[in-house]
Design a protein around this motif. Structure first.
Motif, PDB file in Angstrom:
ATOM      1  N   GLY A 211       0.812  -1.212   0.000  1.00  0.00           N
ATOM      2  CA  GLY A 211       0.000   0.000   0.000  1.00  0.00           C
ATOM      3  C   GLY A 211       0.844   1.259   0.000  1.00  0.00           C
ATOM      4  N   GLU A 212       1.991   1.207   0.672  1.00  0.00           N
ATOM      5  CA  GLU A 212       2.881   2.361   0.623  1.00  0.00           C
ATOM      6  C   GLU A 212       3.330   2.626  -0.811  1.00  0.00           C
ATOM      7  N   HIS A 213       3.745   1.566  -1.499  1.00  0.00           N
ATOM      8  CA  HIS A 213       4.210   1.743  -2.873  1.00  0.00           C
ATOM      9  C   HIS A 213       3.101   2.281  -3.783  1.00  0.00           C
ATOM     10  N   GLU A 214       1.909   1.730  -3.630  1.00  0.00           N
ATOM     11  CA  GLU A 214       0.818   2.061  -4.558  1.00  0.00           C
ATOM     12  C   GLU A 214       0.103   3.364  -4.209  1.00  0.00           C
ATOM     13  N   VAL A 215       0.013   3.683  -2.926  1.00  0.00           N
ATOM     14  CA  VAL A 215      -0.812   4.817  -2.494  1.00  0.00           C
ATOM     15  C   VAL A 215       0.010   5.927  -1.834  1.00  0.00           C
ATOM     16  N   ALA A 216       0.848   5.551  -0.858  1.00  0.00           N
ATOM     17  CA  ALA A 216       1.559   6.580  -0.094  1.00  0.00           C
ATOM     18  C   ALA A 216       2.651   7.262  -0.913  1.00  0.00           C
ATOM     19  N   TRP A 217       3.428   6.487  -1.656  1.00  0.00           N
ATOM     20  CA  TRP A 217       4.552   7.100  -2.379  1.00  0.00           C
ATOM     21  C   TRP A 217       4.081   8.158  -3.378  1.00  0.00           C
ATOM     22  N   PRO A 218       3.047   7.897  -4.192  1.00  0.00           N
ATOM     23  CA  PRO A 218       2.597   8.962  -5.107  1.00  0.00           C
ATOM     24  C   PRO A 218       2.165  10.232  -4.371  1.00  0.00           C
ATOM     25  N   ALA A 219       1.490  10.047  -3.223  1.00  0.00           N
ATOM     26  CA  ALA A 219       1.075  11.221  -2.445  1.00  0.00           C
ATOM     27  C   ALA A 219       2.288  11.970  -1.917  1.00  0.00           C
ATOM     28  N   LEU A 220       3.278  11.233  -1.439  1.00  0.00           N
ATOM     29  CA  LEU A 220       4.470  11.868  -0.879  1.00  0.00           C
ATOM     30  C   LEU A 220       5.302  12.564  -1.950  1.00  0.00           C
ATOM     31  N   GLN A 221       5.324  12.010  -3.154  1.00  0.00           N
ATOM     32  CA  GLN A 221       6.027  12.696  -4.247  1.00  0.00           C
ATOM     33  C   GLN A 221       5.395  14.053  -4.528  1.00  0.00           C
ATOM     34  N   LYS A 222       4.072  14.112  -4.464  1.00  0.00           N
ATOM     35  CA  LYS A 222       3.386  15.389  -4.662  1.00  0.00           C
ATOM     36  C   LYS A 222       3.753  16.397  -3.576  1.00  0.00           C
ATOM     37  N   LEU A 223       4.169  15.891  -2.412  1.00  0.00           N
ATOM     38  CA  LEU A 223       4.556  16.768  -1.307  1.00  0.00           C
ATOM     39  C   LEU A 223       6.052  17.066  -1.294  1.00  0.00           C
ATOM     40  N   GLY A 224       6.754  16.606  -2.322  1.00  0.00           N
ATOM     41  CA  GLY A 224       8.157  16.975  -2.460  1.00  0.00           C
ATOM     42  C   GLY A 224       9.167  15.920  -2.077  1.00  0.00           C
ATOM     43  N   VAL A 225       8.725  14.720  -1.683  1.00  0.00           N
ATOM     44  CA  VAL A 225       9.672  13.653  -1.361  1.00  0.00           C
ATOM     45  C   VAL A 225      10.305  13.162  -2.659  1.00  0.00           C
ATOM     46  N   SER A 226      11.609  12.975  -2.644  1.00  0.00           N
ATOM     47  CA  SER A 226      12.318  12.650  -3.879  1.00  0.00           C
ATOM     48  C   SER A 226      12.044  11.223  -4.340  1.00  0.00           C
ATOM     49  N   ALA A 227      12.052  11.053  -5.655  1.00  0.00           N
ATOM     50  CA  ALA A 227      11.874   9.724  -6.238  1.00  0.00           C
ATOM     51  C   ALA A 227      13.024   8.805  -5.841  1.00  0.00           C
ATOM     52  N   ASP A 228      14.220   9.353  -5.672  1.00  0.00           N
ATOM     53  CA  ASP A 228      15.370   8.534  -5.285  1.00  0.00           C
ATOM     54  C   ASP A 228      15.176   7.939  -3.890  1.00  0.00           C
ATOM     55  N   LEU A 229      14.673   8.741  -2.959  1.00  0.00           N
ATOM     56  CA  LEU A 229      14.427   8.233  -1.615  1.00  0.00           C
ATOM     57  C   LEU A 229      13.356   7.141  -1.652  1.00  0.00           C
ATOM     58  N   LEU A 230      12.291   7.375  -2.391  1.00  0.00           N
ATOM     59  CA  LEU A 230      11.224   6.377  -2.460  1.00  0.00           C
ATOM     60  C   LEU A 230      11.715   5.093  -3.114  1.00  0.00           C
ATOM     61  N   ALA A 231      12.624   5.205  -4.069  1.00  0.00           N
ATOM     62  CA  ALA A 231      13.216   4.009  -4.684  1.00  0.00           C
ATOM     63  C   ALA A 231      14.053   3.242  -3.661  1.00  0.00           C
ATOM     64  N   GLN A 232      14.776   3.963  -2.808  1.00  0.00           N
ATOM     65  CA  GLN A 232      15.544   3.308  -1.738  1.00  0.00           C
ATOM     66  C   GLN A 232      14.608   2.547  -0.798  1.00  0.00           C
ATOM     67  N   LEU A 233      13.505   3.186  -0.434  1.00  0.00           N
ATOM     68  CA  LEU A 233      12.550   2.544   0.469  1.00  0.00           C
ATOM     69  C   LEU A 233      11.909   1.328  -0.188  1.00  0.00           C
ATOM     70  N   ASP A 234      11.648   1.412  -1.486  1.00  0.00           N
ATOM     71  CA  ASP A 234      11.103   0.258  -2.200  1.00  0.00           C
ATOM     72  C   ASP A 234      12.103  -0.891  -2.243  1.00  0.00           C
ATOM     73  N   ALA A 235      13.380  -0.580  -2.409  1.00  0.00           N
ATOM     74  CA  ALA A 235      14.405  -1.627  -2.387  1.00  0.00           C
ATOM     75  C   ALA A 235      14.439  -2.311  -1.021  1.00  0.00           C
ATOM     76  N   GLU A 236      14.263  -1.536   0.031  1.00  0.00           N
ATOM     77  CA  GLU A 236      14.193  -2.114   1.377  1.00  0.00           C
ATOM     78  C   GLU A 236      12.943  -2.978   1.519  1.00  0.00           C
ATOM     79  N   HIS A 237      11.840  -2.548   0.903  1.00  0.00           N
ATOM     80  CA  HIS A 237      10.635  -3.382   0.890  1.00  0.00           C
ATOM     81  C   HIS A 237      10.912  -4.728   0.244  1.00  0.00           C
ATOM     82  N   ASP A 238      11.679  -4.729  -0.841  1.00  0.00           N
ATOM     83  CA  ASP A 238      12.002  -5.984  -1.529  1.00  0.00           C
ATOM     84  C   ASP A 238      12.812  -6.906  -0.618  1.00  0.00           C
ATOM     85  N   THR A 239      13.783  -6.343   0.079  1.00  0.00           N
ATOM     86  CA  THR A 239      14.576  -7.140   1.018  1.00  0.00           C
ATOM     87  C   THR A 239      13.692  -7.702   2.117  1.00  0.00           C
TER      88      THR A 239
END
Length: 209
Positions: A56-84
């Protein structure tokens, strides 16, 4: 949103259950099939809650956070941690399945080792996410982006919702409870927990008694 976001309170529930599993598996009585079944039921719920949360973070929270200025690079790091984390979750899933079938002390020890690794990678991820993202949630309380995100997360059936609230509130501190229930009217929450929280109370809670 107060002193913590619902996201951080959910993370607390994840940490809480990981600790409960480690404690229960350390004390597992060899051959106790009733206990093995209880832990399997608790695992099924935890597995579902954690998977739903990070997807749900990947599908819903990350797009919302990008609109608020969170960088795509940071969200990609968090997604990589999700994979682990998902890989460690899969290994724990296999180990808990073996314990459910055998109820052996050896399989309990194997499951405990798998969950120790799951705890390690999960807590590392949660700490990172909270350090980076919690300030964003706190700084944007009431924004259209977070309100829209909340509405998306709320699109669940009553049984799923009731089970989530029962799980997230089981052992929560007052601050965590407030964060989890702040957007739900008290009469609605009472009904949700009273009727639709039953699956948790009947099948999962016995593992922690």
């Amino acid at each position: 949103m107060g002193e913590m976001s619902m996201n951080k309170a959910i993370h607390a529930a994840v940490r809480r259950d990981l600790g409960r599993f480690l404690d229960a598996l350390e004390r597992f009585p060899d051959g106790d099939r009733t206990r093995a079944a209880q832990l399997a039921a608790a695992w099924q719920n935890f597995d579902s809650q954690l998977t739903r949360h990070h997807e749900g973070e990947h599908e819903v929270a990350w797009p919302a956070l990008q609109k608020l200025g969170v960088s795509a690079d940071l969200l990609a790091q968090l997604d990589a941690e999700h994979d682990t984390m998902a890989n460690a979750l899969a290994a724990s899933r296999t180990a808990l399945g073996a314990l459910r079938n055998s109820a052996s002390a050896d399989d309990a020890a194997t499951a405990r080792a798998a969950i120790q690794e799951l705890q390690r990678v999960t807590v590392e991820h949660l700490d990172h996410e909270e350090a980076e993202i919690e300030p964003v949630y706190q700084a944007n309380v009431g924004t259209p982006e977070l309100k829209a995100m909340g509405r998306e997360f709320a699109k669940v059936g009553p049984v799923q919702g009731g089970t989530f609230f029962a799980w997230a509130l089981d052992g929560a501190t007052p601050a965590e409870s407030a964060a989890i229930t702040s957007t739900v009217p008290k009469p609605v929450l009472t009904v949700i927990l009273g009727i639709f929280g039953r699956p948790y109370r009947k099948s999962v809670a016995p593992a922690w008694r």
